[in-house]
Design a protein around this motif. Sequence first.
Motif, short mmCIF file in Angstrom:
data_model
loop_
_atom_site.label_atom_id
_atom_site.label_comp_id
_atom_site.label_asym_id
_atom_site.label_seq_id
_atom_site.Cartn_x
_atom_site.Cartn_y
_atom_site.Cartn_z
N VAL A 55 1.76 12.01 14.32
CA VAL A 55 2.18 10.85 13.54
C VAL A 55 0.97 9.94 13.35
CG1 VAL A 55 3.66 8.83 13.49
CG2 VAL A 55 4.55 10.99 14.36
N GLY A 56 0.63 9.67 12.10
CA GLY A 56 -0.55 8.85 11.81
C GLY A 56 -1.79 9.69 11.56
N CYS A 83 6.25 13.31 6.17
CA CYS A 83 4.84 13.27 5.77
C CYS A 83 4.71 12.77 4.36
CB CYS A 83 4.22 14.66 5.90
SG CYS A 83 4.93 15.88 4.76
N SER A 84 3.50 12.42 4.02
CA SER A 84 3.17 12.08 2.63
C SER A 84 2.00 12.95 2.20
CB SER A 84 2.81 10.59 2.50
OG SER A 84 1.64 10.30 3.26
N GLY A 90 -5.61 16.04 -1.57
CA GLY A 90 -5.16 17.18 -0.78
C GLY A 90 -4.86 16.85 0.67
N PHE A 91 -4.86 15.56 1.03
CA PHE A 91 -4.61 15.16 2.42
C PHE A 91 -3.12 14.94 2.67
CE2 PHE A 91 -9.15 14.23 2.57
CZ PHE A 91 -9.46 14.64 3.87
N VAL A 92 -2.67 15.48 3.81
CA VAL A 92 -1.31 15.27 4.29
C VAL A 92 -1.38 14.27 5.44
CG1 VAL A 92 0.72 16.32 5.36
CG2 VAL A 92 -0.60 17.60 3.66
N THR A 93 -0.49 13.28 5.44
CA THR A 93 -0.44 12.28 6.51
C THR A 93 0.90 12.36 7.23
OG1 THR A 93 -1.88 10.78 5.26
CG2 THR A 93 -0.60 9.82 7.08
N GLY A 94 0.86 12.45 8.56
CA GLY A 94 2.09 12.52 9.33
C GLY A 94 2.78 11.17 9.40
#
Length: 356
Positions: A55-56, A83-84, A90-94
């Motif tokens: 997360v984060g 997630c976003s 191309g970045f995934v963020t928790g």
Amino acid sequence: MKYKTSFSCLFAGILAFGYAGMASAETDNETDTSTTTTTQAQTLSFSPGSADIVVGGTLLVKATSTSGLNVVLSQDASTTKYCSFNQKTGFVTGLAIGNCKINATQKGNSSYAFAKAVLVIPVNLKLTQTINFGSAPKIVLGGSGVVTARASSGLPVVLTTKTPAICSVSGNTVKDLKAGLCTIAADQAGNTHYASAPEVTQSFNISQHVAGGGNGNEGGDGGNNSGGGNGNTAGGTKLPVTAPFNCSTLASSGNAADDGRRAYMRLNCVSCHGQDASGGMGPDIRDGGGDVAEAVNGEGAMPSFAGFLCPNDVVDLEAYLGSLSKTQKHLDWDVQFEKIVDGSTAAKPSNVVPGP
């Protein structure tokens, strides 16, 4: 008559035209079939192929196709609470604990068929980590050794002793306090991205060494700590006491003097007092059985054997040494070494007494 003839010719001409048209249509159909093409399948793959985030935390996701055509990435709408996904970077963020899903699509073209793949990215509160020890050090009484332990996260590991009566540790340097089984624990508390690692331990024996000896009148080559080679006043390589033992595995011969001789070998008395107890680095102890009870507790250069003795060792040693005359030389030393139990059992020997 003339009219009928003309009508017949006209009818024949229509029939002829019809057959010609049918032949032409059949020819065209055959031509279309021969020029039809079939599209190839294409396979999509992600980079990284599998991963998890906290997360984060963030993760860069890419995808390619075996066709070489451009692949489009998008987030599965059912996972937006976990997630976003930034389509441009191309970045995934928790965002929360759960499974994040990223879709990869390639629409295909005249040569390749449509393809789709899904990457599932677990979102955890924190990443897990493990600790592994390197090779255990070999430490003798009076010495020190280095313990190595590394966490899979790369974060620093903290070492502590589980046996403070046996050994201490500062940084990664272990120092002995007395002979026995030393156990060192390794911990890593984690950080904002990594959970704490499960504690792991490493155990190893700290050996009690006594000075070696030999025959002759003068000292020879050096050993591990002092003296060496041959001589009554110098010792050879120091030998460890092969203990602790599980005393229940040491079967008696039924003769106290013979059992005493075995104890003499097992405790490595030979390294100081010679094979026939006539002396080496240590004194001549033939006919000296009465002093055993006091000597095994340690006196002068004599190390303490308290904690390494089985219940009958003192009595048996007294019988053995008392049976030796200072005028005779004992040469029968083909004694079978008693079985040493494995380390886990040796760490907690049964029936061992603290000494007289």
